[in-house]
Design an enzyme around this catalytic site. Structure first.
Site, short mmCIF file in Angstrom:
data_model
loop_
_atom_site.label_atom_id
_atom_site.label_comp_id
_atom_site.label_asym_id
_atom_site.label_seq_id
_atom_site.Cartn_x
_atom_site.Cartn_y
_atom_site.Cartn_z
N TYR A 120 -4.83 0.67 -34.31
CA TYR A 120 -4.38 1.56 -35.38
C TYR A 120 -3.07 1.19 -36.08
O TYR A 120 -2.74 1.79 -37.10
CB TYR A 120 -4.31 3.00 -34.85
CG TYR A 120 -5.69 3.55 -34.52
CD1 TYR A 120 -6.53 4.00 -35.52
CD2 TYR A 120 -6.16 3.58 -33.22
CE1 TYR A 120 -7.80 4.48 -35.24
CE2 TYR A 120 -7.43 4.07 -32.92
CZ TYR A 120 -8.24 4.51 -33.93
OH TYR A 120 -9.50 4.99 -33.65
N PHE A 402 -6.89 14.46 -27.23
CA PHE A 402 -7.80 15.18 -28.14
C PHE A 402 -8.75 14.21 -28.81
O PHE A 402 -8.61 13.03 -28.73
CB PHE A 402 -7.01 15.99 -29.18
CG PHE A 402 -5.92 15.22 -29.92
CD1 PHE A 402 -6.21 14.41 -31.00
CD2 PHE A 402 -4.58 15.35 -29.53
CE1 PHE A 402 -5.20 13.72 -31.67
CE2 PHE A 402 -3.57 14.68 -30.20
CZ PHE A 402 -3.88 13.86 -31.27
#
Ligand SMILES: CC(C)(COP(=O)(O)OP(=O)(O)OC[C@H]1O[C@@H](n2cnc3c(N)ncnc32)[C@H](O)[C@@H]1OP(=O)(O)O)[C@@H](O)C(=O)NCCC(=O)NCCS
Length: 402
Positions: A120, A402
């Site tokens: 990322y 998450f």
């Protein structure tokens, strides 16, 4: 290839199944339906190739605690591309669409847990926190100093968890950069719900509330994984979350957890590197703390994100930000008295937006970024000034993936 938001549950399921491909399980329709309560259709993207969905990416709508504040954040998750279409730019297209819409919606931050650290950074995410797991043998759980328990502990059932725990979590969250807001659906689906297939061989969740002066000040949730070896216990206590609103609450909760009988090993996950246990325990080395990356943060709107946190001083600093992927962030930005605005002044620090993501919560210093070649100091002393501003009293802590 066509990337767009999914239009209905079938498209949602197809987009979700791109990451599902790697989970080794096919989620039931009921589970997908429930998941859409956490991540609604309009926040899920699919990538189509020849009319078939080949990739997906979504984001939860959170508020993320930042130093002295709270910012609307896209909690990026369920990112996947089918193995048949890997390395053809599908992820890049999904990231572009997602960040563009996050900006349009006015969410100044995006954050994620990365399956692999290599993915990322190129999209502007910076490693913003570290965390680690511990495996502590029951015989090394002595504390370094004597103390009296200040509160009382009570095992509670889901009904009492629903009523009493979310407000305490919210209180703790307001002190701890890195924690995200949990709505009722999140509490129900992600924390309270306890299906057998998510227990990984252990028993059900046990919730304990810590009370002082008549109110709940902390809590823990854990599981027992029973085991026998040569006539003695080889059981594991797996601590899923232990949070306290005060130092006493956190200490007393850990004193409780570490003293539970008939346990051989205590395991806990996602603990920040400045967790109080390091100084509470007599032999912290025995925790065998293994650290890795925590959350990755991306400033989607540099001005709003920098303005959204508090600072440890009143100084100013002029950044020159490089952001190829979100060009609206490119250029000079001056942070002064807690506000960040476009500027024509001479830049003092030159850096990619991912480095600001690392620094925003105070978890990674500008000095550390400079030592790894991730920021250039254009005016002498600017690194020290920036660190004096961004420093915070604790390392960011996100206690849940998450
Ligand atoms: C990770 C994943 C989504 C990448 O999708 P993809 O469509 O192959 O990625 P792209 O082709 O758009 O690649 C974009 C860039 O990222 C790089 N990249 C992609 N995945 C990478 C990885 N796992 N490690 C290192 N680099 C990676 C590509 O090489 C490319 O680099 P470039 O900018 O130099 O051209 C896909 O491999 C996947 O689904 N993996 C398994 C599930 C997973 O890990 N999901 C992420 C959950 S957080």
């Amino acid at each position: 290839m066509d990337v767009r938001r999914v239009a209905d549950l079938d498209e949602f399921t197809a987009a979700y199944n791109a990451i599902g491909e790697y989970f080794g399980a096919v989620p039931s329709e009921e589970r997908i339906q429930r998941f859409t309560r956490l991540l609604p259709l309009e926040r899920m993207y699919g990538a189509w190739s020849n009319d078939a969905v080949v990739g997906g990416a979504g984001s939860f709508a959170f508020d993320l605690a930042v130093p002295g504040g709270n910012l609307p954040t896209a909690g990026v998750s369920v990112v996947g591309v089918l193995p048949t279409h890997r390395r053809q730019g599908v992820l890049r297209s999904l990231m572009r669409a997602q960040l563009h819409d996050t900006h349009e919606r006015g969410e100044p931050l995006a954050a994620l847990w990365a399956s692999e650290e290599s993915i990322y950074g190129r999209f502007g995410y910076g490693l913003a926190s570290f965390c680690g797991e511990i495996t502590l043998s029951r015989e090394y759980t002595a504390f370094a100093q004597r103390f009296e328990l200040q509160g009382t502990l009570r095992l509670i059932e889901p009904e009492a968890v629903r009523a009493g725990i979310p407000p305490v979590y919210e209180r703790i969250r307001s002190q701890w950069p890195g924690m995200f807001s949990r709505d009722d659906a999140w509490w129900e689906n992600r924390r309270i719900d306890d299906p057998e297939d998510r227990r990984d061989g252990a028993g059900p969740k046990r919730w304990v509330a810590y009370e002082r002066d008549g109110s709940i000040e902390g809590y823990a949730v854990y599981r027992h994984k029973p085991g026998w070896d040569a006539g003695t216990t080889s059981a594991e206590l797996r601590i899923l979350e232990a949070l306290g609103a005060s130092p006493e609450a956190l200490r007393d909760l850990w004193a409780y957890l570490l003293a539970i009988d008939w346990i051989a090993t205590v395991k806990a996950y996602l603990l920040p590197p400045d967790h109080p246990l390091f100084l509470l325990l007599a032999t912290p080395r025995r925790m065998r703390y293994r650290m890795g990356d925590g959350i990755w943060v991306r400033l989607v709107d540099v001005g709003a994100a920098l303005t959204g946190r508090s600072y440890s001083g009143d100084g100013s600093i002029v950044f020159d930000v490089a952001d190829e992927f979100c060009p609206w962030n490119e250029g000079r930005c001056k942070l002064e008295r807690g506000r960040a605005e476009r500027s024509k002044e001479d830049p003092e620090l030159l850096l990619p937006v991912s480095s600001l993501g690392s620094a925003l919560f105070g978890g990674v210093s500008f000095a550390a970024l400079r030592r790894s070649g991730r920021v250039v100091e254009l005016r002498e002393g600017a690194i020290d000034r920036a660190d004096a501003l961004f420093r915070w009293d604790r390392h960011p802590w996100c206690p849940e993936i998450f």
